[in-house]
Motif scaffolding. Sequence first.
Motif, PDB file in Angstrom:
ATOM      1  N   MET A 197     -18.073 -36.229  63.762  1.00 43.54           N
ATOM      2  CA  MET A 197     -17.684 -37.203  64.128  1.00 43.54           C
ATOM      3  C   MET A 197     -18.301 -37.600  65.306  1.00 43.54           C
ATOM      4  SD  MET A 197     -13.678 -37.096  65.234  1.00 43.54           S
ATOM      5  CE  MET A 197     -13.785 -35.016  65.342  1.00 43.54           C
ATOM      6  N   PRO A 198     -19.405 -36.216  65.545  1.00 48.29           N
ATOM      7  CA  PRO A 198     -20.632 -37.382  66.096  1.00 48.29           C
ATOM      8  C   PRO A 198     -21.274 -37.167  66.191  1.00 48.29           C
ATOM      9  CG  PRO A 198     -19.749 -34.560  67.183  1.00 48.29           C
ATOM     10  CD  PRO A 198     -18.815 -34.767  65.632  1.00 48.29           C
ATOM     11  N   MET A 199     -21.672 -37.521  65.002  1.00 47.21           N
ATOM     12  CA  MET A 199     -23.012 -38.198  64.037  1.00 47.21           C
ATOM     13  C   MET A 199     -22.779 -39.212  63.317  1.00 47.21           C
ATOM     14  SD  MET A 199     -25.395 -35.142  61.424  1.00 47.21           S
ATOM     15  CE  MET A 199     -23.589 -35.368  60.479  1.00 47.21           C
ATOM     16  N   ALA A 200     -21.331 -39.760  63.220  1.00 49.45           N
ATOM     17  CA  ALA A 200     -20.180 -41.053  63.262  1.00 49.45           C
ATOM     18  C   ALA A 200     -20.286 -41.847  63.813  1.00 49.45           C
ATOM     19  CB  ALA A 200     -19.195 -40.680  62.326  1.00 49.45           C
ATOM     20  N   TRP A 201     -19.820 -41.190  64.836  1.00 47.95           N
ATOM     21  CA  TRP A 201     -20.178 -41.637  66.738  1.00 47.95           C
ATOM     22  C   TRP A 201     -20.873 -42.440  67.038  1.00 47.95           C
ATOM     23  CZ3 TRP A 201     -15.753 -42.073  64.110  1.00 47.95           C
ATOM     24  CH2 TRP A 201     -14.528 -41.128  64.464  1.00 47.95           C
ATOM     25  N   ARG A 202     -21.834 -42.045  67.121  1.00 49.31           N
ATOM     26  CA  ARG A 202     -23.721 -42.005  67.254  1.00 49.31           C
ATOM     27  C   ARG A 202     -23.960 -43.230  66.568  1.00 49.31           C
ATOM     28  NH1 ARG A 202     -24.498 -37.076  68.488  1.00 49.31           N
ATOM     29  NH2 ARG A 202     -25.364 -36.759  66.778  1.00 49.31           N
ATOM     30  N   PHE A 203     -23.683 -43.590  65.212  1.00 52.34           N
ATOM     31  CA  PHE A 203     -23.636 -44.623  64.322  1.00 52.34           C
ATOM     32  C   PHE A 203     -23.398 -45.820  64.932  1.00 52.34           C
ATOM     33  CE2 PHE A 203     -23.164 -47.253  60.801  1.00 52.34           C
ATOM     34  CZ  PHE A 203     -23.747 -46.944  60.621  1.00 52.34           C
ATOM     35  N   PHE A 204     -21.941 -45.444  65.339  1.00 60.79           N
ATOM     36  CA  PHE A 204     -21.013 -46.651  65.011  1.00 60.79           C
ATOM     37  C   PHE A 204     -21.388 -47.410  66.449  1.00 60.79           C
ATOM     38  CE2 PHE A 204     -18.303 -44.919  62.186  1.00 60.79           C
ATOM     39  CZ  PHE A 204     -18.531 -46.116  60.778  1.00 60.79           C
ATOM     40  N   LEU A 205     -21.928 -46.358  67.293  1.00 60.96           N
ATOM     41  CA  LEU A 205     -22.171 -46.793  68.982  1.00 60.96           C
ATOM     42  C   LEU A 205     -23.434 -47.542  69.205  1.00 60.96           C
ATOM     43  CD1 LEU A 205     -20.829 -43.761  71.226  1.00 60.96           C
ATOM     44  CD2 LEU A 205     -20.098 -45.978  71.041  1.00 60.96           C
ATOM     45  N   GLY A 206     -24.478 -47.719  67.623  1.00 57.46           N
ATOM     46  CA  GLY A 206     -26.001 -48.403  67.917  1.00 57.46           C
ATOM     47  C   GLY A 206     -25.425 -48.984  67.897  1.00 57.46           C
ATOM     48  N   PHE A 207     -23.660 -50.085  67.314  1.00 56.64           N
ATOM     49  CA  PHE A 207     -24.917 -51.455  67.312  1.00 56.64           C
ATOM     50  C   PHE A 207     -23.965 -51.877  68.387  1.00 56.64           C
ATOM     51  CE2 PHE A 207     -23.392 -50.234  63.461  1.00 56.64           C
ATOM     52  CZ  PHE A 207     -24.210 -51.030  62.138  1.00 56.64           C
ATOM     53  N   GLN A 208     -23.497 -51.076  69.567  1.00 57.34           N
ATOM     54  CA  GLN A 208     -23.507 -52.010  71.129  1.00 57.34           C
ATOM     55  C   GLN A 208     -24.761 -52.800  71.542  1.00 57.34           C
ATOM     56  OE1 GLN A 208     -20.086 -50.288  73.868  1.00 57.34           O
ATOM     57  NE2 GLN A 208     -22.204 -48.802  73.067  1.00 57.34           N
ATOM     58  N   SER A 209     -24.587 -53.894  72.501  1.00 56.83           N
ATOM     59  CA  SER A 209     -25.679 -54.395  72.964  1.00 56.83           C
ATOM     60  C   SER A 209     -25.980 -55.016  74.473  1.00 56.83           C
ATOM     61  CB  SER A 209     -26.742 -55.407  71.961  1.00 56.83           C
ATOM     62  OG  SER A 209     -25.296 -57.022  71.826  1.00 56.83           O
ATOM     63  N   THR A 210     -26.771 -55.700  74.642  1.00 53.32           N
ATOM     64  CA  THR A 210     -26.882 -55.533  76.365  1.00 53.32           C
ATOM     65  C   THR A 210     -26.743 -57.584  76.064  1.00 53.32           C
ATOM     66  OG1 THR A 210     -28.516 -55.792  76.675  1.00 53.32           O
ATOM     67  CG2 THR A 210     -28.189 -53.906  77.254  1.00 53.32           C
ATOM     68  N   GLY A 211     -27.192 -57.896  77.612  1.00 51.66           N
ATOM     69  CA  GLY A 211     -26.994 -59.659  77.208  1.00 51.66           C
ATOM     70  C   GLY A 211     -28.432 -59.138  77.017  1.00 51.66           C
ATOM     71  N   ALA A 212     -29.231 -59.213  77.510  1.00 49.88           N
ATOM     72  CA  ALA A 212     -30.407 -59.209  76.701  1.00 49.88           C
ATOM     73  C   ALA A 212     -31.075 -58.774  75.703  1.00 49.88           C
ATOM     74  CB  ALA A 212     -31.531 -58.309  77.924  1.00 49.88           C
ATOM     75  N   GLU A 213     -30.501 -58.587  75.292  1.00 51.67           N
ATOM     76  CA  GLU A 213     -30.690 -58.338  73.605  1.00 51.67           C
ATOM     77  C   GLU A 213     -29.720 -59.574  72.823  1.00 51.67           C
ATOM     78  OE1 GLU A 213     -29.379 -54.614  72.847  1.00 51.67           O
ATOM     79  OE2 GLU A 213     -31.342 -53.334  74.080  1.00 51.67           O
TER      80      GLU A 213
END
Length: 258
Positions: free
Chosen positions: A138-154
Amino acid sequence: MTNPHQEPDHVPKPLVDHLVELRTRLLWCFVAILAGTVFCYVFVQDIYGFLVRPLADAMGPGDSQRLIYTNLTEAFFTYLKIAFWGGAFLTFPVLAVQIWGFIAPGLYGKERKAFLPYLVATPVLFITGAALVYYLIMPMAWRFFLGFQSTGAETALPIQLEARVSEYLDLVMVLMFAFGFCFQLPVLLSLMARAGMITDAVLVRGRRYAIVLIFVVAAVITPPDVISQIGLAIPLIGLYEISILLVRRIVRERAAAP
């Protein structure tokens, strides 16, 4: 003279008596789970905190570190599911004892001694599988899925996770139970060997097919990411190899038995 290894240590009973005993033991299982659920509901927020810890750690500190619910009753029923999940987990020894108490009188003395190690191995393997997915996958999988978040600048608009509490906890509980049950593979194959249904030669010949099936099962019951699939598949392949050794020993014992 009666051989204790050849005859069960009980007097055969009518079918109705077995059904009455089964009903009584099922009632005890229900009462145990109910009591465990009530007990766990008292500490449901602590259990909730334990289950969401991997996601909280993956998110890191920040205002977006939260789970939401979109239905008025969603949080309440989610807490009930957590309490039931914890109660079932906590009272598993009671369930195992009731199962053992029902089937043990029908076993030969030698079969009872052979079956007891599996009774001990079952919860140990289940906890091992659940711990693997909680502390590693779970720690590895959650970090992978959270990596698809982005900010308004991106991007033109930011992409932020707003996870529903019920969906997240359903996923976590399903994963922990799935890993726990998959880790019962050595127990299942060993019992099949004792029943004369398989041999080590069959497992060796079917190794390639078993590996393919393991990866298919891992792909079905884990989130759609390679980390979770490989994290389940590799331990199962190792357990399959261990099962071959256990089954080989059982086959030799059966062959040497008079």
